[in-house]
Design a protein around this motif. Sequence first.
Motif, PDB file in Angstrom:
ATOM      1  N   ALA A 206      14.599   3.218 -44.726  1.00  0.00           N
ATOM      2  CA  ALA A 206      14.870   3.020 -43.299  1.00  0.00           C
ATOM      3  C   ALA A 206      13.792   2.177 -42.642  1.00  0.00           C
ATOM      4  N   ASP A 207      14.137   1.658 -41.494  1.00  0.00           N
ATOM      5  CA  ASP A 207      13.201   0.902 -40.662  1.00  0.00           C
ATOM      6  C   ASP A 207      12.218   1.891 -40.034  1.00  0.00           C
ATOM      7  N   GLY A 208      10.994   1.891 -40.529  1.00  0.00           N
ATOM      8  CA  GLY A 208      10.025   2.883 -40.096  1.00  0.00           C
ATOM      9  C   GLY A 208       9.631   2.790 -38.633  1.00  0.00           C
TER      10      GLY A 208
ATOM     11  N   LEU B 231      15.628  21.684 -44.405  1.00  0.00           N
ATOM     12  CA  LEU B 231      15.637  20.311 -43.900  1.00  0.00           C
ATOM     13  C   LEU B 231      15.277  19.337 -45.013  1.00  0.00           C
ATOM     14  N   THR B 232      15.712  18.111 -44.874  1.00  0.00           N
ATOM     15  CA  THR B 232      15.367  17.053 -45.826  1.00  0.00           C
ATOM     16  C   THR B 232      14.268  16.186 -45.226  1.00  0.00           C
ATOM     17  N   HIS B 233      13.962  15.074 -45.889  1.00  0.00           N
ATOM     18  CA  HIS B 233      13.008  14.101 -45.361  1.00  0.00           C
ATOM     19  C   HIS B 233      13.720  12.881 -44.786  1.00  0.00           C
TER      20      HIS B 233
ATOM     21  N   SER C 282      13.291   6.557 -51.501  1.00  0.00           N
ATOM     22  CA  SER C 282      11.934   6.226 -51.056  1.00  0.00           C
ATOM     23  C   SER C 282      11.313   5.123 -51.904  1.00  0.00           C
ATOM     24  N   ARG C 283      11.905   4.853 -53.074  1.00  0.00           N
ATOM     25  CA  ARG C 283      11.392   3.818 -53.972  1.00  0.00           C
ATOM     26  C   ARG C 283      12.207   2.530 -53.906  1.00  0.00           C
TER      27      ARG C 283
END
Length: 334
Positions: A8-10, A52-54, A91-92
Motif C-alpha cells: 500500500a501507499d504508506g 486484527l491483521t496488519h 509485505s515483500r
Amino acid sequence: MVTVLYPADGASIGRYPIASQMTAGTAAGFGEFAPLGNPQLPTAGVDWAATLTHAHVGAPAQAVRRPVVLYSPGGGDPRTLGTYIAEELASRGYVVVAIDHPGDAAAVEFPITTSYRHKLVRTTEFRANPWTQPDVYRTLIAARLADTRFVMDQLELLARGHNPDAAGHPIPRHLPQALDLARVGMYGHSAGGTAAAEAAYDDRRIRAVVNMEGYLDYPPDQRGRPGPLFPVVQHGLDRPMLLLGTDGFRDANIDRSWSAMLAHPGQRTRRRQIDDAMHWVFSDFAAMVPQLQADGLMTAEGRDQMVGAIDPGRSVPAVRSDVLRFFERTLPGE
C-alpha cells in the motif's frame, strides 16, 4: 469471495481502518463448524472475530506492477486462515489473492444476497472428511479448479479497468495497475495445495506453484488399492513446483504421489520438509493453537495433533521463508 493484499501507499495508509482477520458472520460460522473437522479445537471460549491483521481496508496500492499470487486454503478452512503467509508475501512486494470456496469453507460471508442465496453467510456442506468419500472429494477439487479459473478471469477484467466487486464498492486506487498478470503463481494448503498443483497444469497463466501438503492422488474407490494420480502427476508440469510438507503428516499417499511428481524429467519440482510439525502448521493455526493450549482451551495432545511440537517462533518464519524464496526465484519482482 476473495481478499486482495498488496503493498500500500504508506503516505495515506493511516486513514484507512485496520482489517479484522474474520468478519463477525464468518467467525460465528467458523466457531461452530471448525471443531467438526478438527475436534481438538475448543467449542467455546474463543472470540474468533477479535483478531486484527496488519492490513488496512481500501488503502491505495503503490503504483508499481507486482507479481500476483493466488491462495487456496485447506478443506473446510476460510481464506482468512492463511493470513500469516499472505501478509508476508504482500509485505515483500506481491499481490496476494486469497480465494474462498463457498460450501467447502466452514463459513463464507458475502456482501449481498442473491435470488439463489438468501443469507449473507453460507456454511460448509461437509459433515465428514471428504477424503473418505471419493465422489465428494472429486467434486471438492473440481469446484476449487472452477473457482480458480473464475478468479483469474476476473483479475484480467480488473487489470483492464473493470470493477468485478459484487456490491459495486470502488476498487482501491492504483490496484488495477499493480497487477502483473504475466507473473502469476499459486499456493495452497491441503486440498488447496492439490487444487493449486492441478490448476497450474490446467491453466498456463499460472507460472509457479507451491503445494503445502496436498495429496496428488484421488481417494481409492476400493479399500486397499491406491487411488488414481491427478493429471499433473501423470503428465508432469513444465513450470516450477515446490512440495512443502511436514514429518508428522507424511504418509504413504503423500510419498507415492509426490515421488511420482518428482520423478518427471527436467527437475522442475522440489520437495522440502518442516520437522517436528503437523498438517495445520501451514495455516494460521500455527500461531493460534499454541496460544489456545497455553490458555487451557486445548490439550497438549490436541496441539501436537494439529501443528506438532514445533514452536511458532520457528514454524511461522520457516514456512514464510520457504514460500517467499520460492516465488522470489520463480516470479521475481521489479
